[in-house]
Design a protein around this motif. Structure first.
Motif, short mmCIF file in Angstrom:
data_model
loop_
_atom_site.label_atom_id
_atom_site.label_comp_id
_atom_site.label_asym_id
_atom_site.label_seq_id
_atom_site.Cartn_x
_atom_site.Cartn_y
_atom_site.Cartn_z
N ILE A 5 13.00 -37.93 24.03
CA ILE A 5 12.65 -38.91 24.89
C ILE A 5 11.19 -37.94 25.39
CG2 ILE A 5 13.79 -37.42 26.83
CD1 ILE A 5 13.61 -40.00 28.64
N ASN A 6 10.30 -38.68 25.61
CA ASN A 6 8.86 -37.94 26.06
C ASN A 6 9.18 -37.24 27.29
OD1 ASN A 6 6.24 -37.59 27.10
ND2 ASN A 6 5.47 -39.38 25.97
N LEU B 114 5.21 -27.45 15.14
CA LEU B 114 6.79 -28.14 15.67
C LEU B 114 6.93 -27.86 16.88
CD1 LEU B 114 9.22 -29.52 14.70
CD2 LEU B 114 10.18 -27.47 13.82
N TRP B 115 7.08 -26.88 17.23
CA TRP B 115 7.51 -26.57 18.87
C TRP B 115 6.28 -26.59 19.73
CZ3 TRP B 115 12.43 -26.63 19.90
CH2 TRP B 115 13.46 -26.59 18.95
N ALA B 116 6.66 -27.25 20.76
CA ALA B 116 5.83 -27.49 22.03
C ALA B 116 5.91 -26.52 23.06
CB ALA B 116 5.39 -28.90 22.41
N GLY B 117 6.89 -25.91 23.23
CA GLY B 117 7.46 -25.03 24.20
C GLY B 117 8.92 -24.78 24.36
N GLU B 118 9.37 -24.08 25.25
CA GLU B 118 10.82 -24.06 25.42
C GLU B 118 11.93 -25.54 25.31
OE1 GLU B 118 14.32 -21.44 27.70
OE2 GLU B 118 12.29 -21.45 28.23
N ASP B 119 12.42 -25.69 24.38
CA ASP B 119 13.47 -27.10 24.29
C ASP B 119 12.41 -28.21 24.25
OD1 ASP B 119 15.65 -25.52 24.37
OD2 ASP B 119 15.72 -25.72 26.84
N GLU B 120 11.28 -28.04 23.90
CA GLU B 120 10.21 -29.26 23.64
C GLU B 120 9.64 -29.08 22.12
OE1 GLU B 120 8.38 -30.77 27.75
OE2 GLU B 120 7.40 -29.07 26.79
N SER C 140 7.40 -46.05 28.10
CA SER C 140 5.99 -46.35 27.81
C SER C 140 5.80 -46.63 26.29
CB SER C 140 5.21 -45.42 28.37
OG SER C 140 5.18 -45.10 29.68
N GLN C 141 4.95 -47.72 25.93
CA GLN C 141 4.53 -47.89 24.83
C GLN C 141 3.46 -46.75 24.45
OE1 GLN C 141 1.42 -50.78 23.59
NE2 GLN C 141 3.22 -51.61 22.11
N LEU C 142 3.73 -45.94 23.65
CA LEU C 142 2.63 -44.69 23.08
C LEU C 142 1.72 -45.21 22.18
CD1 LEU C 142 5.38 -41.72 22.84
CD2 LEU C 142 4.16 -42.57 25.10
N LYS C 143 0.78 -44.34 22.07
CA LYS C 143 -0.41 -44.83 21.03
C LYS C 143 -0.08 -44.35 19.80
CE LYS C 143 -4.15 -42.61 20.47
NZ LYS C 143 -5.54 -41.84 20.58
N MET C 144 -0.70 -45.07 19.00
CA MET C 144 -0.67 -44.87 17.35
C MET C 144 -1.49 -43.63 16.91
SD MET C 144 -1.45 -47.07 14.09
CE MET C 144 -0.52 -48.56 14.64
N GLY C 145 -0.81 -42.68 16.59
CA GLY C 145 -1.85 -41.41 16.31
C GLY C 145 -1.72 -40.38 17.46
N GLY C 146 -1.08 -40.68 18.61
CA GLY C 146 -0.79 -39.84 19.76
C GLY C 146 0.03 -38.72 19.48
N VAL C 147 -0.20 -37.50 20.11
CA VAL C 147 0.76 -36.45 19.95
C VAL C 147 1.50 -36.12 21.30
CG1 VAL C 147 0.82 -34.09 19.25
CG2 VAL C 147 -0.73 -35.67 18.23
N TYR C 148 2.57 -36.18 21.42
CA TYR C 148 3.29 -36.08 22.59
C TYR C 148 4.37 -34.98 22.47
CZ TYR C 148 1.40 -40.65 23.26
OH TYR C 148 0.49 -41.85 23.39
N ARG C 149 4.68 -34.50 23.71
CA ARG C 149 5.96 -33.35 24.00
C ARG C 149 7.04 -34.24 24.19
NH1 ARG C 149 4.52 -28.02 25.80
NH2 ARG C 149 2.31 -27.78 25.83
N VAL C 150 8.20 -33.98 23.43
CA VAL C 150 9.48 -34.78 23.65
C VAL C 150 10.58 -33.48 23.61
CG1 VAL C 150 8.57 -36.58 22.43
CG2 VAL C 150 9.72 -34.89 21.14
N LYS C 151 11.75 -34.17 24.23
CA LYS C 151 12.87 -33.34 24.33
C LYS C 151 14.04 -33.89 23.25
CE LYS C 151 14.50 -32.85 28.26
NZ LYS C 151 14.78 -33.22 30.03
N PRO C 152 14.44 -33.23 22.26
CA PRO C 152 15.50 -33.81 21.30
C PRO C 152 16.88 -33.95 21.95
CG PRO C 152 14.99 -31.58 20.89
CD PRO C 152 14.08 -31.80 21.99
#
Length: 285
Positions: free
Chosen positions: A200-201, A82-88, A169-181
């Motif tokens: 937001i990415n 779930l978590w990708a880093g601090e606040d991400e 940006s249009q992201l990719k179907m199946g792509g994994v991204y870091r986002v900020k809630p």
């Protein structure tokens, strides 16, 4: 959630002008062999540890997008943190912005690939394009046995938590991204609670300037209202009523959002560990 935030579920007035686009015709497709597809970076780079494999032909009942790590098939729901880093957070894109095919992670299939949703045996499409990247938070789950007291006892929809990613940006179907809630809407869909996290990415050009709902309004004016109206009204062209929203239609702030994420991550952990019975027969592998 705090009792002070308690509010009645409000059904918003339907948006008066709903854009209609013809759904793509779905005809017979010629099956093709599985094709390994490495994640291709868009303007917003993906998390590099994960790749995809397409199985079957697009716009068929057999089409799947599998997830891999080091050439091993994994479950994007269970094996991506779930978590990708601090606040991400990690965000899995199911539906790229400005597309209409209703794609979803198949939580009842082994390894939980992405597939196109169906109704009465037919592939589902939104009546018009979605204007944001849409997907889910891994290792979250909206427990259908948990009744939310702040929202008149409505229970979860048995799915991972949804994300509306508002970047450019249009992201990719199946792509994994870091986002900020940034915020969250409490949507009520057919009597079930269906949280919509606004994020937001982290690689978006405006990400550094956006850390709160106030920042969203400044950098993306009007987007929060547009998101509310889109999710409120998208079923109307099919003859269904508008969706409702809790908390007087408000998008709740980041602090509230983090509590929702923490709660649904807890529900997921109980399901995955066996502390909560898997009565819904979801795939836990």
């Amino acid at each position: 959630m705090a009792a002070a935030l308690r509010g009645a579920v409000v059904r918003a007035a339907p948006f008066q002008q709903v854009r209609r686009l013809a759904c793509p015709a779905v005809g017979p497709r010629i099956a093709r062999p599985s094709v390994a597809v490495r994640s291709v970076a868009t303007k917003a780079p993906e998390v590099p540890h994960y790749t995809n494999e397409e199985i079957g032909a697009k716009e068929t009942l057999e089409y799947r997008i599998a997830f891999k790590q080091n050439d091993k098939v994994i479950s994007c729901w269970h094996e991506i943190p779930l978590w990708a880093g601090e606040d991400e957070l990690h965000f899995i894109c199911e539906i790229p912005k400005e597309t209409s095919a209703k794609m979803e992670v198949a939580t009842d299939e082994p390894s939980t690939p992405i597939k196109q949703d169906t109704k009465k045996g037919k592939l589902r499409f939104y009546p018009y394009n979605i204007n944001w990247n849409y997907g889910l938070l891994p290792q979250t789950w909206e427990d259908p046995s948990h009744k939310n007291e702040d929202l008149d006892g409505v229970a979860g929809d048995n799915d991972p938590v949804d994300v509306v990613e508002i970047g450019s940006s249009q992201l990719k179907m199946g792509g994994v991204y870091r986002v900020k809630p940034l915020g969250v809407y409490a949507m009520i869909d057919d009597g079930e609670l269906d949280w919509k996290v606004i994020a937001i990415n982290s690689a978006d050009p405006k990400a550094a300037a956006v850390n709160s709902l106030e920042d969203v309004e400044r950098e993306f004016p009007g987007q929060l209202t547009k998101i509310l109206e889109w999710f409120r009204d998208y079923k109307i062209p099919d003859g269904k009523p508008a969706n409702a929203f809790g908390y007087d239609n408000k998008c709740m702030d980041k602090a509230f959002t983090l509590k929702v994420i923490e709660e649904t991550h807890g529900f997921y952990n109980k399901l995955k560990s066996g502390k909560r019975s898997n009565s819904e027969e979801l795939s836990l592998i």
